[in-house]
Design an enzyme around this catalytic site. Structure first.
Site, PDB file in Angstrom:
ATOM      1  N   LYS A 115       4.852   3.402  -4.293  1.00  0.00           N
ATOM      2  CA  LYS A 115       5.677   4.565  -4.614  1.00  0.00           C
ATOM      3  C   LYS A 115       6.512   5.028  -3.426  1.00  0.00           C
ATOM      4  O   LYS A 115       7.518   5.698  -3.602  1.00  0.00           O
ATOM      5  CB  LYS A 115       4.805   5.681  -5.170  1.00  0.00           C
ATOM      6  CG  LYS A 115       4.177   5.257  -6.503  1.00  0.00           C
ATOM      7  CD  LYS A 115       3.546   6.391  -7.253  1.00  0.00           C
ATOM      8  CE  LYS A 115       3.138   5.969  -8.648  1.00  0.00           C
ATOM      9  NZ  LYS A 115       1.974   5.047  -8.648  1.00  0.00           N
TER      10      LYS A 115
HETATM   11  C1  LIG Z   1       1.570   4.404  -9.796  1.00  0.00           C
HETATM   12  C2  LIG Z   1       0.735   3.209  -9.577  1.00  0.00           C
HETATM   13  C3  LIG Z   1       0.662   2.186 -10.542  1.00  0.00           C
HETATM   14  C4  LIG Z   1       1.381   2.289 -11.869  1.00  0.00           C
HETATM   15  O1  LIG Z   1       2.768   2.299 -11.715  1.00  0.00           O
HETATM   16  P1  LIG Z   1       3.690   2.803 -12.913  1.00  0.00           P
HETATM   17  O2  LIG Z   1       5.085   2.809 -12.394  1.00  0.00           O
HETATM   18  O3  LIG Z   1       3.190   4.165 -13.269  1.00  0.00           O
HETATM   19  O4  LIG Z   1       3.493   1.840 -14.014  1.00  0.00           O
HETATM   20  C5  LIG Z   1      -0.071   1.072 -10.238  1.00  0.00           C
HETATM   21  N1  LIG Z   1      -0.756   0.950  -9.075  1.00  0.00           N
HETATM   22  C6  LIG Z   1      -0.715   1.912  -8.136  1.00  0.00           C
HETATM   23  C7  LIG Z   1      -1.488   1.723  -6.883  1.00  0.00           C
HETATM   24  C8  LIG Z   1       0.033   3.059  -8.352  1.00  0.00           C
HETATM   25  O5  LIG Z   1       0.083   4.014  -7.410  1.00  0.00           O
END
Ligand SMILES: *Cc1c(COP(=O)(O)O)cnc(C)c1O
Length: 462
Positions: A112
């Site tokens: 993210k």
């Molecule tokens: C947010 C997240 C996901 C899922 O991602 P999306 O974009 O919500 O599908 C998977 N793994 C980790 C470690 C995350 O932080």
């Protein structure tokens, strides 16, 4: 470039407006009116380029005149300079033709950061120029919140409030949200699960009086700016494996469908992606839906991959919008039905979805076994989310096509699950080794809209 809502009755916006707004006023999500494409020559030219150069080429057509080329290049450079790896999104090999794309070298050790660091800089530039301020409110299953706090802390023109489910995030995730000293950062522990946090966030956005009074802005994965930032690493990974001359497949551990939807955008832009594979844990609404069983909410079962413990997957609305040939009325109708518990997907739309996405589901035992197996066979330590992806990729991949599985978090973010599987407790990188010594600061609140609104209004820093 203009942005339209998936529900068809919100104003059409520019990139800047769509980014600063987040959720559309009709409850829908903003999508570009058309998807720009890159030529095979433009894609071939990315081979050997830096992450930042590829980022500029991929994102430039989407931002319109929000930033000049020079401004945008500077924003990109600053967004990724704090990453702990020169390649930003490096790959390692797990097996013949199976690769792991490490997206966890940013400041909070999860993918993210790729989007959040970028939109932090874009918000700052856009708001600073207009002399305006906003209140950012986000809901998190753990990683969005820490990435948002890291990206927006200390900025003059924003307050950031993050709702997370009390007791349902890992210690590392919680500490990354609660140990920031900056006064514009507010961590809110909600008595509920992630879907409750996300629902209260939507309620705040749908309360126009509140929304306008505090100038609410959303940076959850529904924000188009975030999806866009995530398109970039599909290009860097695929071109380093031979695209555009060679097709490449991707498996994506999925919760809110943001990361995998970015892969779909890359494909629409012209990147030759063979399979796009959705990997879910036991909270498998997406896998059930893509298997033709309709989209019906269950209750969330906590898992060892908590960032995917989701039953309502916000960005899936964008996928439905395209699967229904951009029929906003049909999408609005489905979302009404979702309010009553769920809906079935029409035959034509189901076909459209299955033409693009494949899917698999992984149990807790399989996740643990995959972490242990990859430690044994490759020496790699996988976080549980990445392990969910690796397992589904193992099951579904075509050995003749390179498969890239997205590693969405660093193993040290989920040390208990990794230790249980391998006997090894992964350590935090040196740059955050003091995380457990820092003082925590958060407010615990009930799962109640009025209490939340009152708290936010009462704690704005300007
Ligand atoms: C947010 C997240 C996901 C899922 O991602 P999306 O974009 O919500 O599908 C998977 N793994 C980790 C470690 C995350 O932080």
């Amino acid at each position: 470039m203009r942005y339209i809502s998936t529900r068809g009755s919100a104003p059409v916006l520019s990139f800047e407006e769509a980014m600063l707004t987040g959720l559309a006023r009709d409850g829908g999500l903003y999508v570009p009116e058309t998807i720009p494409t890159l030529s095979a020559e433009q894609i071939a030219a990315m081979q050997g380029q830096s992450y930042e150069e590829v980022a500029f080429t991929v994102m430039r057509p989407f931002i319109g005149d929000t930033f000049t080329d020079e401004e945008f290049r500077a924003i990109i450079a600053r967004a990724y300079e704090g990453f702990g790896h020169a390649a930003r999104a490096p790959m390692v090999q797990l097996a013949p033709n199976h690769f792991l794309l490490e997206l966890f070298h940013g400041p909070t050790l999860a993918f993210k950061d790729f989007a959040m660091q970028l939109i932090g800089r874009m918000f700052q530039a856009a708001l600073g120029r207009k002399g305006e301020r906003v209140t950012i409110v986000g809901a998190t299953s753990g990683d969005t919140g820490s990435a948002a706090i890291e990206a927006f802390k200390g900025l003059d023109n924003v307050d950031v409030f993050i709702l997370y489910p009390h007791g349902r995030v890992s210690d590392v995730q919680r500490r990354q949200m609660t140990t920031s000293a900056e006064s514009n950062v507010h961590a809110l522990a909600i008595d509920g699960d992630f879907d409750d946090c996300q629902a209260r966030l939507k309620d705040m956005f749908n309360d126009f009086d509140f929304r306008d009074t505090v100038r609410l802005a959303g940076v959850n994965s529904i924000n188009w700016g975030r999806v866009l930032a995530q398109v970039v690493y599909y290009f860097t990974a695929a071109t380093s494996l031979g695209a555009p001359l060679r097709e490449v497949s991707f498996t994506v551990p999925t919760g809110n469908f943001g990361d995998i939807f970015a892969g779909y955008i890359a494909k629409r832009m012209g990147l030759p992606i063979a399979d796009l594979v959705v990997a879910t844990n036991q909270n498998d609404i997406l896998h059930r839906c893509l298997s033709g069983q309709g989209y019906h909410k269950g209750s969330v079962t906590p898992s060892i991959s908590p960032s995917m413990d989701i039953q309502v997957s916000s960005n899936f609305e964008r996928a439905l919008f395209d699967a229904y040939d951009r029929d906003a009325g049909a999408v609005a109708q489905l979302m009404d039905e979702l309010g009553q518990g769920g809906f079935d997907v029409s035959q034509g739309a189901m076909q459209a979805l299955q033409d693009i996405y494949r899917s698999g589901r992984v149990s807790e035992e399989e996740t643990t076994a995959t972490i242990a197996d990859r430690r044994r066979t490759t020496g790699e330590l996988l976080c549980p989310h990445s392990a969910v992806g690796v397992k589904v990729a193992d099951d579904l991949r075509d050995p003749a096509t390179p498969m890239v599985t997205l590693a969405t978090a660093h193993p040290a973010k989920f040390p208990d699950a990794v230790e249980a599987a391998t006997g090894i407790r992964p350590g935090l990188p040196p740059r955050m080794a003091d995380l457990f010594d820092r003082e925590e600061r958060f407010t615990r609140l009930p799962n109640d809209l009025d209490a939340l609104k009152a708290h936010i209004k009462g704690n704005l820093s300007a």
